[in-house]
Scaffold this motif. Structure first.
Motif, PDB file in Angstrom:
ATOM      1  N   THR A   9       0.815  -1.200   0.000  1.00  0.00           N
ATOM      2  CA  THR A   9       0.000   0.000   0.000  1.00  0.00           C
ATOM      3  C   THR A   9       0.855   1.259   0.000  1.00  0.00           C
ATOM      4  OG1 THR A   9      -0.139  -0.122   2.394  1.00  0.00           O
ATOM      5  CG2 THR A   9      -1.968  -1.075   1.141  1.00  0.00           C
ATOM      6  N   GLU A  10       1.970   1.234  -0.683  1.00  0.00           N
ATOM      7  CA  GLU A  10       2.809   2.417  -0.720  1.00  0.00           C
ATOM      8  C   GLU A  10       2.151   3.542  -1.505  1.00  0.00           C
ATOM      9  OE1 GLU A  10       6.619   1.402  -2.200  1.00  0.00           O
ATOM     10  OE2 GLU A  10       7.027  -0.029  -0.610  1.00  0.00           O
ATOM     11  N   ASN A  11       1.533   3.219  -2.636  1.00  0.00           N
ATOM     12  CA  ASN A  11       0.920   4.242  -3.468  1.00  0.00           C
ATOM     13  C   ASN A  11      -0.576   4.352  -3.231  1.00  0.00           C
ATOM     14  OD1 ASN A  11       3.404   4.697  -4.640  1.00  0.00           O
ATOM     15  ND2 ASN A  11       3.080   3.172  -6.228  1.00  0.00           N
ATOM     16  N   ALA A  12      -1.158   3.381  -2.566  1.00  0.00           N
ATOM     17  CA  ALA A  12      -2.605   3.387  -2.351  1.00  0.00           C
ATOM     18  C   ALA A  12      -2.948   4.272  -1.154  1.00  0.00           C
ATOM     19  CB  ALA A  12      -3.103   1.969  -2.101  1.00  0.00           C
ATOM     20  N   PRO A  13      -4.091   4.960  -1.233  1.00  0.00           N
ATOM     21  CA  PRO A  13      -4.502   5.787  -0.105  1.00  0.00           C
ATOM     22  C   PRO A  13      -4.973   4.903   1.054  1.00  0.00           C
ATOM     23  CG  PRO A  13      -6.177   5.823  -1.807  1.00  0.00           C
ATOM     24  CD  PRO A  13      -5.007   5.064  -2.365  1.00  0.00           C
ATOM     25  N   CYS A  14      -4.462   5.175   2.253  1.00  0.00           N
ATOM     26  CA  CYS A  14      -4.840   4.378   3.427  1.00  0.00           C
ATOM     27  C   CYS A  14      -5.518   5.269   4.455  1.00  0.00           C
ATOM     28  CB  CYS A  14      -3.616   3.706   4.031  1.00  0.00           C
ATOM     29  SG  CYS A  14      -2.980   2.388   3.022  1.00  0.00           S
ATOM     30  N   GLY A  15      -6.407   6.116   4.018  1.00  0.00           N
ATOM     31  CA  GLY A  15      -7.082   7.014   4.929  1.00  0.00           C
ATOM     32  C   GLY A  15      -8.312   6.391   5.553  1.00  0.00           C
ATOM     33  N   CYS A  16      -9.029   7.209   6.236  1.00  0.00           N
ATOM     34  CA  CYS A  16     -10.241   6.776   6.921  1.00  0.00           C
ATOM     35  C   CYS A  16     -11.288   6.292   5.921  1.00  0.00           C
ATOM     36  CB  CYS A  16     -10.770   7.940   7.753  1.00  0.00           C
ATOM     37  SG  CYS A  16     -12.181   7.532   8.760  1.00  0.00           S
ATOM     38  N   ARG A  17     -11.313   6.883   4.741  1.00  0.00           N
ATOM     39  CA  ARG A  17     -12.289   6.493   3.718  1.00  0.00           C
ATOM     40  C   ARG A  17     -12.089   5.039   3.290  1.00  0.00           C
ATOM     41  NH1 ARG A  17     -12.957   6.287  -1.873  1.00  0.00           N
ATOM     42  NH2 ARG A  17     -14.995   6.980  -2.596  1.00  0.00           N
ATOM     43  N   SER A  18     -10.849   4.603   3.177  1.00  0.00           N
ATOM     44  CA  SER A  18     -10.557   3.229   2.787  1.00  0.00           C
ATOM     45  C   SER A  18     -11.082   2.243   3.816  1.00  0.00           C
ATOM     46  CB  SER A  18      -9.059   3.022   2.613  1.00  0.00           C
ATOM     47  OG  SER A  18      -8.581   3.773   1.540  1.00  0.00           O
ATOM     48  N   TYR A  19     -10.890   2.549   5.084  1.00  0.00           N
ATOM     49  CA  TYR A  19     -11.345   1.646   6.126  1.00  0.00           C
ATOM     50  C   TYR A  19     -12.861   1.657   6.257  1.00  0.00           C
ATOM     51  CZ  TYR A  19      -6.449   1.404   7.135  1.00  0.00           C
ATOM     52  OH  TYR A  19      -5.099   1.219   7.014  1.00  0.00           O
ATOM     53  N   LEU A  20     -13.482   2.795   6.024  1.00  0.00           N
ATOM     54  CA  LEU A  20     -14.940   2.866   6.047  1.00  0.00           C
ATOM     55  C   LEU A  20     -15.530   2.059   4.896  1.00  0.00           C
ATOM     56  CD1 LEU A  20     -17.559   4.111   7.195  1.00  0.00           C
ATOM     57  CD2 LEU A  20     -17.216   5.984   5.580  1.00  0.00           C
ATOM     58  N   MET A  21     -14.965   2.206   3.718  1.00  0.00           N
ATOM     59  CA  MET A  21     -15.441   1.438   2.564  1.00  0.00           C
ATOM     60  C   MET A  21     -15.213  -0.060   2.761  1.00  0.00           C
ATOM     61  SD  MET A  21     -16.907   3.110   0.217  1.00  0.00           S
ATOM     62  CE  MET A  21     -17.065   4.655  -0.576  1.00  0.00           C
ATOM     63  N   ALA A  22     -14.076  -0.422   3.321  1.00  0.00           N
ATOM     64  CA  ALA A  22     -13.806  -1.840   3.574  1.00  0.00           C
ATOM     65  C   ALA A  22     -14.788  -2.398   4.598  1.00  0.00           C
ATOM     66  CB  ALA A  22     -12.373  -2.026   4.051  1.00  0.00           C
ATOM     67  N   GLY A  23     -15.159  -1.613   5.586  1.00  0.00           N
ATOM     68  CA  GLY A  23     -16.138  -2.043   6.578  1.00  0.00           C
ATOM     69  C   GLY A  23     -17.524  -2.221   5.989  1.00  0.00           C
ATOM     70  N   LEU A  24     -17.885  -1.369   5.040  1.00  0.00           N
ATOM     71  CA  LEU A  24     -19.187  -1.504   4.378  1.00  0.00           C
ATOM     72  C   LEU A  24     -19.301  -2.806   3.591  1.00  0.00           C
ATOM     73  CD1 LEU A  24     -19.927   2.052   2.926  1.00  0.00           C
ATOM     74  CD2 LEU A  24     -21.103   0.901   4.786  1.00  0.00           C
ATOM     75  N   SER A  25     -18.181  -3.369   3.230  1.00  0.00           N
ATOM     76  CA  SER A  25     -18.181  -4.585   2.416  1.00  0.00           C
ATOM     77  C   SER A  25     -18.855  -5.753   3.109  1.00  0.00           C
ATOM     78  CB  SER A  25     -16.746  -4.983   2.073  1.00  0.00           C
ATOM     79  OG  SER A  25     -16.106  -3.956   1.376  1.00  0.00           O
ATOM     80  N   TYR A  26     -18.848  -5.776   4.417  1.00  0.00           N
ATOM     81  CA  TYR A  26     -19.381  -6.910   5.158  1.00  0.00           C
ATOM     82  C   TYR A  26     -20.778  -6.654   5.710  1.00  0.00           C
ATOM     83  CZ  TYR A  26     -14.638  -8.564   4.807  1.00  0.00           C
ATOM     84  OH  TYR A  26     -13.427  -8.972   4.317  1.00  0.00           O
ATOM     85  N   LEU A  27     -21.444  -5.620   5.238  1.00  0.00           N
ATOM     86  CA  LEU A  27     -22.775  -5.279   5.733  1.00  0.00           C
ATOM     87  C   LEU A  27     -23.849  -5.557   4.684  1.00  0.00           C
ATOM     88  CD1 LEU A  27     -21.953  -1.976   7.624  1.00  0.00           C
ATOM     89  CD2 LEU A  27     -22.108  -4.292   8.534  1.00  0.00           C
ATOM     90  N   GLY A  28     -23.932  -6.785   4.246  1.00  0.00           N
ATOM     91  CA  GLY A  28     -24.988  -7.214   3.333  1.00  0.00           C
ATOM     92  C   GLY A  28     -24.875  -6.594   1.961  1.00  0.00           C
TER      93      GLY A  28
END
Length: 111
Positions: A9-28
C-alpha cells in the motif's frame, strides 16, 4: 486458521475512507458501494469481493427455506455462518489486516 496476506500500500490511499469502505463490504447489500466506488484501492477491493461472496451466500440461503424438512435448518446454519464470517471480516478491517476468510477465499478467486 485464517491466513493473513499483505497488500503493498505504498501508493494506495490508506485514509479513513478506505477503512470505512472496507467495513461496508461486510454489511450485506452494502458490499456494492465499495465495489463501485473504490475499484482502484486494492485493500478495499479485497474486502469488497469477500463481502460480495458472503452476500451471495446469504441470498442463496433464502432459497433453502423452500426445501421441505431441512430448509429451515439449512437456512439457520447458513445464516449463522454468514454472520460469523461477516464479524470476522469486520474484525480484520478494524485491525487493518487482510485475512482470507475460510471457504470464502476459494469463491473469491472465482469472482
Amino acid at each position: 486458521m485464517a491466513e493473513a496476506i499483505l497488500i503493498e500500500t505504498e501508493n494506495a490511499p490508506c485514509g479513513c475512507r478506505s477503512y470505512l469502505m472496507a467495513g461496508l463490504s461486510y454489511l450485506g447489500i452494502l458490499c456494492f458501494v465499495p465495489l463501485l466506488m473504490s475499484r482502484d484501492d486494492e485493500y478495499v477491493y479485497f474486502h469488497a469481493k469477500q463481502g460480495l461472496v458472503l452476500w451471495m451466500w446469504s441470498v442463496l440461503a433464502m432459497f433453502a427455506l423452500h426445501l421441505p424438512l431441512i430448509g429451515k435448518w439449512l437456512f439457520g446454519f447458513s445464516s449463522m455462518g454468514v454472520l460469523v464470517l461477516s464479524v470476522a471480516g469486520l474484525a480484520s478491517v478494524a485491525l487493518r489486516r487482510t485475512w482470507r476468510l475460510p471457504l470464502i477465499s476459494y469463491f473469491v478467486a472465482l469472482v
